[in-house]
Design a protein around this motif. Structure first.
Motif, mmCIF file in Angstrom:
data_model
loop_
_atom_site.group_PDB
_atom_site.id
_atom_site.type_symbol
_atom_site.label_atom_id
_atom_site.label_comp_id
_atom_site.label_asym_id
_atom_site.label_seq_id
_atom_site.Cartn_x
_atom_site.Cartn_y
_atom_site.Cartn_z
ATOM 1 N N ARG A 105 1.324 -1.561 -0.104
ATOM 2 C CA ARG A 105 -0.192 0.168 -0.019
ATOM 3 C C ARG A 105 0.857 1.044 0.122
ATOM 4 N NH1 ARG A 105 -2.759 -1.723 5.217
ATOM 5 N NH2 ARG A 105 -1.928 -0.164 6.517
ATOM 6 N N ALA A 106 0.872 2.160 -0.179
ATOM 7 C CA ALA A 106 1.210 4.308 0.015
ATOM 8 C C ALA A 106 1.653 3.828 0.882
ATOM 9 C CB ALA A 106 -0.010 4.377 -0.685
ATOM 10 N N ASP A 107 1.173 3.076 2.237
ATOM 11 C CA ASP A 107 1.463 3.694 3.371
ATOM 12 C C ASP A 107 1.924 2.434 4.075
ATOM 13 O OD1 ASP A 107 -1.541 3.949 5.317
ATOM 14 O OD2 ASP A 107 -1.393 2.809 3.348
ATOM 15 N N GLY A 108 2.257 1.797 3.797
ATOM 16 C CA GLY A 108 2.452 -0.134 4.361
ATOM 17 C C GLY A 108 2.502 -0.818 3.493
ATOM 18 N N TRP A 109 1.702 -1.914 4.404
ATOM 19 C CA TRP A 109 1.523 -3.295 3.359
ATOM 20 C C TRP A 109 0.055 -3.742 3.374
ATOM 21 C CZ3 TRP A 109 5.327 -4.738 0.683
ATOM 22 C CH2 TRP A 109 6.442 -4.098 0.536
ATOM 23 N N ASP A 110 -0.899 -4.132 2.879
ATOM 24 C CA ASP A 110 -1.750 -4.708 3.008
ATOM 25 C C ASP A 110 -2.328 -6.570 3.632
ATOM 26 O OD1 ASP A 110 -4.772 -4.736 1.259
ATOM 27 O OD2 ASP A 110 -4.636 -5.142 3.132
ATOM 28 N N TYR A 111 -2.312 -6.613 4.467
ATOM 29 C CA TYR A 111 -2.708 -8.373 4.923
ATOM 30 C C TYR A 111 -3.774 -9.101 4.691
ATOM 31 C CZ TYR A 111 1.861 -6.928 6.541
ATOM 32 O OH TYR A 111 3.319 -6.425 6.747
ATOM 33 N N GLU A 112 -3.876 -9.859 4.763
ATOM 34 C CA GLU A 112 -4.585 -11.007 5.099
ATOM 35 C C GLU A 112 -4.962 -11.013 6.723
ATOM 36 O OE1 GLU A 112 -5.548 -14.195 2.463
ATOM 37 O OE2 GLU A 112 -7.844 -15.240 3.198
ATOM 38 N N TYR A 113 -4.490 -11.977 7.717
ATOM 39 C CA TYR A 113 -4.229 -12.250 8.304
ATOM 40 C C TYR A 113 -2.695 -11.485 9.143
ATOM 41 C CZ TYR A 113 -4.158 -16.600 6.530
ATOM 42 O OH TYR A 113 -3.521 -17.385 5.669
ATOM 43 N N ASP A 114 -2.914 -11.680 9.886
ATOM 44 C CA ASP A 114 -1.557 -11.953 10.605
ATOM 45 C C ASP A 114 -1.134 -12.044 12.398
ATOM 46 O OD1 ASP A 114 -0.550 -7.611 11.164
ATOM 47 O OD2 ASP A 114 -2.249 -9.109 11.345
ATOM 48 N N TYR A 115 -0.074 -12.690 12.932
ATOM 49 C CA TYR A 115 0.154 -12.653 13.716
ATOM 50 C C TYR A 115 1.808 -12.054 14.238
ATOM 51 C CZ TYR A 115 -2.525 -16.982 12.085
ATOM 52 O OH TYR A 115 -3.723 -17.160 11.516
ATOM 53 N N TRP A 116 1.469 -12.617 16.088
ATOM 54 C CA TRP A 116 2.616 -11.150 16.381
ATOM 55 C C TRP A 116 3.003 -11.668 17.640
ATOM 56 C CZ3 TRP A 116 4.113 -6.444 14.002
ATOM 57 C CH2 TRP A 116 3.296 -6.255 14.139
ATOM 58 N N GLY A 117 5.138 -11.844 17.549
ATOM 59 C CA GLY A 117 5.236 -12.878 18.674
ATOM 60 C C GLY A 117 5.557 -11.515 20.050
ATOM 61 N N GLN A 118 6.552 -11.948 20.821
ATOM 62 C CA GLN A 118 5.965 -11.328 22.107
ATOM 63 C C GLN A 118 6.227 -9.861 22.380
ATOM 64 O OE1 GLN A 118 7.294 -14.044 22.097
ATOM 65 N NE2 GLN A 118 9.425 -13.484 23.416
ATOM 66 N N GLY A 119 7.684 -9.933 20.985
ATOM 67 C CA GLY A 119 8.762 -9.024 21.308
ATOM 68 C C GLY A 119 10.122 -9.616 21.933
ATOM 69 N N THR A 120 11.236 -8.207 22.294
ATOM 70 C CA THR A 120 12.201 -8.685 22.569
ATOM 71 C C THR A 120 12.299 -7.099 22.589
ATOM 72 O OG1 THR A 120 14.378 -10.081 23.182
ATOM 73 C CG2 THR A 120 13.404 -9.340 20.131
ATOM 74 N N GLN A 121 13.118 -6.945 23.733
ATOM 75 C CA GLN A 121 14.122 -5.294 23.577
ATOM 76 C C GLN A 121 15.318 -5.374 23.604
ATOM 77 O OE1 GLN A 121 12.435 -2.732 25.374
ATOM 78 N NE2 GLN A 121 14.340 -1.243 24.282
ATOM 79 N N VAL A 122 15.257 -4.259 22.506
ATOM 80 C CA VAL A 122 16.448 -4.086 21.656
ATOM 81 C C VAL A 122 17.079 -2.552 22.236
ATOM 82 C CG1 VAL A 122 17.824 -3.440 19.770
ATOM 83 C CG2 VAL A 122 16.561 -5.206 20.161
ATOM 84 N N THR A 123 17.896 -2.825 22.931
ATOM 85 C CA THR A 123 18.874 -1.214 23.620
ATOM 86 C C THR A 123 19.815 -1.142 23.266
ATOM 87 O OG1 THR A 123 17.448 -1.310 25.290
ATOM 88 C CG2 THR A 123 18.855 0.631 25.686
#
Length: 126
Positions: A105-123
């Motif tokens: 898309r002009a402002d990103g990506w078009d997903y039919e569906y998606d999933y997320w991990g829990q995240g990991t901190q980078v400092t």
């Protein structure tokens, strides 16, 4: 689809880190693995992805292009993000992202569906 990240931590400016994300579950339903990040007080932003939707193509946000490299191991269902020349502004929680990517898309990506991990901190700090 379940996503488990590892590899975050504290690094000095100019240093490197490698993030890993292992995907499990209904892997056949997705065609894209990638990373987003969210810095304190900011919205979550897309970082990079690798997609079989366009024959293993990789894409990067302008802010990380030339410094970060995304790669995948199809046999192990793992995606890596090698981060070099890290800057303080790279400090964020990094989220692994799996999706069925349809189109840009002009402002990103078009997903039919998606999933997320829990995240990991980078400092990135001296």
């Amino acid at each position: 689809v379940q996503l488990v990240e590892s590899g975050g931590g504290l690094v000095q400016p100019g240093g490197s880190l490698r993030l890993s994300c292992t995907a499990s579950g209904l892997i056949s339903s997705i065609n894209t693995l990638g990373w987003y990040r969210q810095a304190p007080g900011k919205e979550r932003e897309w970082v990079a992805h690798i997609t079989s939707a366009w024959h293993g193509r990789t894409d990067y946000a302008d802010s990380v292009k030339g410094r970060f490299t995304i790669s995948g191991d199809n046999a192990e269902n793992v995606v890596y993000l090698q981060m070099n020349s890290l800057k303080p502004e790279d400090t964020a929680v990094y989220y692994c992202h799996a999706a069925r990517l349809l189109a840009p898309r002009a402002d990103g990506w078009d997903y039919e569906y998606d999933y997320w991990g829990q995240g990991t901190q980078v400092t990135v700090s001296s």
